[in-house]
Write an enzyme that holds these catalytic residues in place. Structure first.
Site, PDB file in Angstrom:
ATOM      1  N   ASP A 145      67.225  35.282  15.845  1.00 30.02           N
ATOM      2  CA  ASP A 145      68.305  35.029  16.403  1.00 30.02           C
ATOM      3  C   ASP A 145      68.384  34.214  17.668  1.00 30.02           C
ATOM      4  O   ASP A 145      67.928  34.741  18.656  1.00 30.02           O
ATOM      5  CB  ASP A 145      69.517  35.908  16.634  1.00 30.02           C
ATOM      6  N   TYR A 182      69.116  28.457  24.141  1.00 34.20           N
ATOM      7  CA  TYR A 182      67.965  29.248  24.685  1.00 34.20           C
ATOM      8  C   TYR A 182      67.024  28.629  25.146  1.00 34.20           C
ATOM      9  O   TYR A 182      65.756  29.175  25.713  1.00 34.20           O
ATOM     10  CB  TYR A 182      67.834  30.469  23.607  1.00 34.20           C
ATOM     11  N   LYS A 200      72.547  28.345  16.807  1.00 35.16           N
ATOM     12  CA  LYS A 200      73.810  28.084  17.177  1.00 35.16           C
ATOM     13  C   LYS A 200      74.029  26.736  17.665  1.00 35.16           C
ATOM     14  O   LYS A 200      73.095  26.246  18.766  1.00 35.16           O
ATOM     15  CB  LYS A 200      74.419  29.275  18.290  1.00 35.16           C
TER      16      LYS A 200
HETATM   17  N1  LIG Z   1      76.322  34.840  20.756  1.00 33.91           N
HETATM   18  C1  LIG Z   1      76.069  35.027  22.051  1.00 33.91           C
HETATM   19  O1  LIG Z   1      76.924  34.567  22.943  1.00 33.91           O
HETATM   20  C2  LIG Z   1      75.118  35.854  22.480  1.00 33.91           C
HETATM   21  C3  LIG Z   1      75.182  36.239  23.907  1.00 33.91           C
HETATM   22  C4  LIG Z   1      74.016  37.102  24.236  1.00 33.91           C
HETATM   23  C5  LIG Z   1      72.851  37.436  23.467  1.00 33.91           C
HETATM   24  N2  LIG Z   1      72.955  37.066  22.155  1.00 33.91           N
HETATM   25  C6  LIG Z   1      71.876  37.546  21.274  1.00 33.91           C
HETATM   26  O2  LIG Z   1      71.662  39.027  21.187  1.00 33.91           O
HETATM   27  C7  LIG Z   1      70.465  39.220  21.147  1.00 33.91           C
HETATM   28  C8  LIG Z   1      70.258  40.786  22.417  1.00 33.91           C
HETATM   29  O3  LIG Z   1      71.364  40.767  23.366  1.00 33.91           O
HETATM   30  P1  LIG Z   1      70.472  40.589  24.714  1.00 33.91           P
HETATM   31  O4  LIG Z   1      69.195  39.949  24.751  1.00 33.91           O
HETATM   32  O5  LIG Z   1      71.733  39.964  25.735  1.00 33.91           O
HETATM   33  O6  LIG Z   1      70.423  42.084  25.041  1.00 33.91           O
HETATM   34  P2  LIG Z   1      70.076  43.633  24.272  1.00 33.91           P
HETATM   35  O7  LIG Z   1      69.202  43.401  23.244  1.00 33.91           O
HETATM   36  O8  LIG Z   1      71.364  44.396  24.546  1.00 33.91           O
HETATM   37  O9  LIG Z   1      69.154  44.282  25.532  1.00 33.91           O
HETATM   38  C9  LIG Z   1      67.856  43.614  25.787  1.00 33.91           C
HETATM   39  C10 LIG Z   1      67.288  44.306  27.449  1.00 33.91           C
HETATM   40  O10 LIG Z   1      67.104  45.594  26.917  1.00 33.91           O
HETATM   41  C11 LIG Z   1      65.453  46.053  26.986  1.00 33.91           C
HETATM   42  N3  LIG Z   1      65.299  46.737  26.085  1.00 33.91           N
HETATM   43  C12 LIG Z   1      65.170  46.411  24.706  1.00 33.91           C
HETATM   44  N4  LIG Z   1      64.624  47.413  23.984  1.00 33.91           N
HETATM   45  C13 LIG Z   1      64.539  48.408  25.056  1.00 33.91           C
HETATM   46  C14 LIG Z   1      64.149  49.961  24.614  1.00 33.91           C
HETATM   47  N5  LIG Z   1      63.767  50.222  23.316  1.00 33.91           N
HETATM   48  N6  LIG Z   1      64.276  50.742  25.655  1.00 33.91           N
HETATM   49  C15 LIG Z   1      64.423  50.276  26.919  1.00 33.91           C
HETATM   50  N7  LIG Z   1      64.958  49.055  27.180  1.00 33.91           N
HETATM   51  C16 LIG Z   1      64.906  47.972  26.044  1.00 33.91           C
HETATM   52  C17 LIG Z   1      64.944  44.606  27.031  1.00 33.91           C
HETATM   53  O11 LIG Z   1      63.940  44.502  28.018  1.00 33.91           O
HETATM   54  P3  LIG Z   1      62.671  43.856  27.610  1.00 33.91           P
HETATM   55  O12 LIG Z   1      62.908  42.524  27.263  1.00 33.91           O
HETATM   56  O13 LIG Z   1      61.863  43.705  29.250  1.00 33.91           O
HETATM   57  O14 LIG Z   1      61.670  44.881  26.947  1.00 33.91           O
HETATM   58  C18 LIG Z   1      65.925  43.627  27.689  1.00 33.91           C
HETATM   59  O15 LIG Z   1      66.210  43.850  29.166  1.00 33.91           O
HETATM   60  C19 LIG Z   1      69.913  38.126  22.308  1.00 33.91           C
HETATM   61  O16 LIG Z   1      68.591  38.089  22.523  1.00 33.91           O
HETATM   62  C20 LIG Z   1      70.552  36.997  21.656  1.00 33.91           C
HETATM   63  O17 LIG Z   1      69.816  36.678  20.598  1.00 33.91           O
HETATM   64  C21 LIG Z   1      74.068  36.354  21.822  1.00 33.91           C
END
Ligand SMILES: NC(=O)c1ccc[n+]([C@@H]2O[C@H](COP(=O)([O-])OP(=O)(O)OC[C@H]3O[C@@H](n4cnc5c(N)ncnc54)[C@H](OP(=O)(O)O)[C@@H]3O)[C@@H](O)[C@H]2O)c1
Length: 275
Positions: free
Chosen positions: A48, A53, A78
């Site tokens: 994704d 990004y 997107k």
């Molecule tokens: N459509 C939208 O508007 C929108 C908005 C936000 C996000 N997104 C999508 O959703 C995806 C995920 O959301 P997100 O990146 O905001 O946050 P997330 O996946 O909820 O959290 C990512 C964070 O959690 C940490 N993490 C990951 N796995 C872990 C584990 N097993 N144990 C402990 N910590 C862990 C990562 O650290 P490290 O990376 O340092 O390991 C990072 O700091 C995004 O990458 C994007 O593709 C979409």
């Protein structure tokens, strides 16, 4: 759901993996190349990304380095807010496809419901879909009222609505609405951007199953029929986030996690954003 590559069937028959890999805030260049390669090697088949990004080119390189066949992957990008509108969306799509080195996309999403623009943007997505450039089209950050408005004119129903969703923001009403309209819900920031790892209840449930809080949350998504796309740049976490198939949450675990809801957002409010 028994395996990292298991899929849900979208409302147009296209299969989409329940688990995907998110790359928000992953830097273009080595960081995203290595993360995507590690993820695909760990078994993820869905990636994704988004124009905003700024890492679509690195995603393409990471994919290329794995040698996995195009038809075995599910790639989402997107259209960004400043590109919304009919002609500008068509142009933004071509630019994303060049950066991604793709000749078709699996899922194209409207990133945010930009007022006065998202219906024209949707017409462009419908055109791309009808021409076979995209296998499925959907939206992101749409509330029920946005979906109701879009559905009044749409000739293709969104296949997916990707929204912020985690134990502190369970989105119950939106999930029910989407389920009724056969729109697959996909969770962004499923791990609350990493803020939920210390939560005592999640830690207790995790300890009981011999898993981590992250694995418990991702399993909660899967058992609730929610597509989920955790992000990590840490190889051990990228791999650990796929290890979701050797345990099962009980009905009581799920109820307890559901009860954590506080309607708490870590990201922007789709009814009040200024970008
Ligand atoms: N459509 C939208 O508007 C929108 C908005 C936000 C996000 N997104 C999508 O959703 C995806 C995920 O959301 P997100 O990146 O905001 O946050 P997330 O996946 O909820 O959290 C990512 C964070 O959690 C940490 N993490 C990951 N796995 C872990 C584990 N097993 N144990 C402990 N910590 C862990 C990562 O650290 P490290 O990376 O340092 O390991 C990072 O700091 C995004 O990458 C994007 O593709 C979409």
């Amino acid at each position: 759901m028994k395996h990292v590559q298991d899929t849900t069937t979208l409302n147009n028959g296209v299969k989409m993996p329940w688990l995907g890999f998110g790359v928000f805030k992953v830097k273009d260049g080595d960081e995203v190349v290595n993360a995507v390669r590690t993820a695909i090697e760990a078994g993820y088949r869905s990636i994704d990304t988004a124009k905003v990004y700024n890492n679509e080119a690195g995603v393409a390189q990471g994919i290329r380095e794995t040698g996995v066949a195009r038809e075995d992957l599910f790639i989402t990008t997107k259209v960004w807010n400043s590109d919304q509108g009919y002609e500008s969306t068509l142009a933004a799509f071509e630019d994303s496809m060049k950066r991604l080195e793709l000749d078709y996309l699996d899922l194209y999403l409207i990133h945010w419901p930009v007022k006065g623009k998202y219906k024209d943007t949707w017409r462009a997505l419908e055109k791309l879909y009808k021409e076979g450039r995209v296998r499925a089209i959907g939206v992101s950050n749409f509330q029920i009222h946005h979906l109701e408005d879009l559905l009044m004119d749409a000739t293709v129903k969104p296949a997916v609505n990707q929204v912020e969703l985690h134990p502190l923001l369970t989105q119950t009403e939106l999930r029910e609405y989407c389920s009724k309209h056969e729109i697959q819900i996909e969770a962004w920031s499923p791990l609350g951007q990493g803020h939920l790892m210390e939560h005592p209840l999640l830690q207790d449930i995790a300890a009981k199953h011999g898993k981590s809080p992250a694995q418990v949350i991702l399993r909660w998504d899967l058992q609730n029929g929610i597509v989920t796309i955790p992000k990590s740049v840490t190889p051990e976490r990228i791999r650990a986030n796929t290890e979701l198939y050797d345990f099962e949450l009980t009905a009581e675990d799920i109820e307890q996690i559901n009860s954590l809801n506080e309607n708490k957002r870590f990201g922007a409010d789709p009814d009040n954003f200024n970008f």
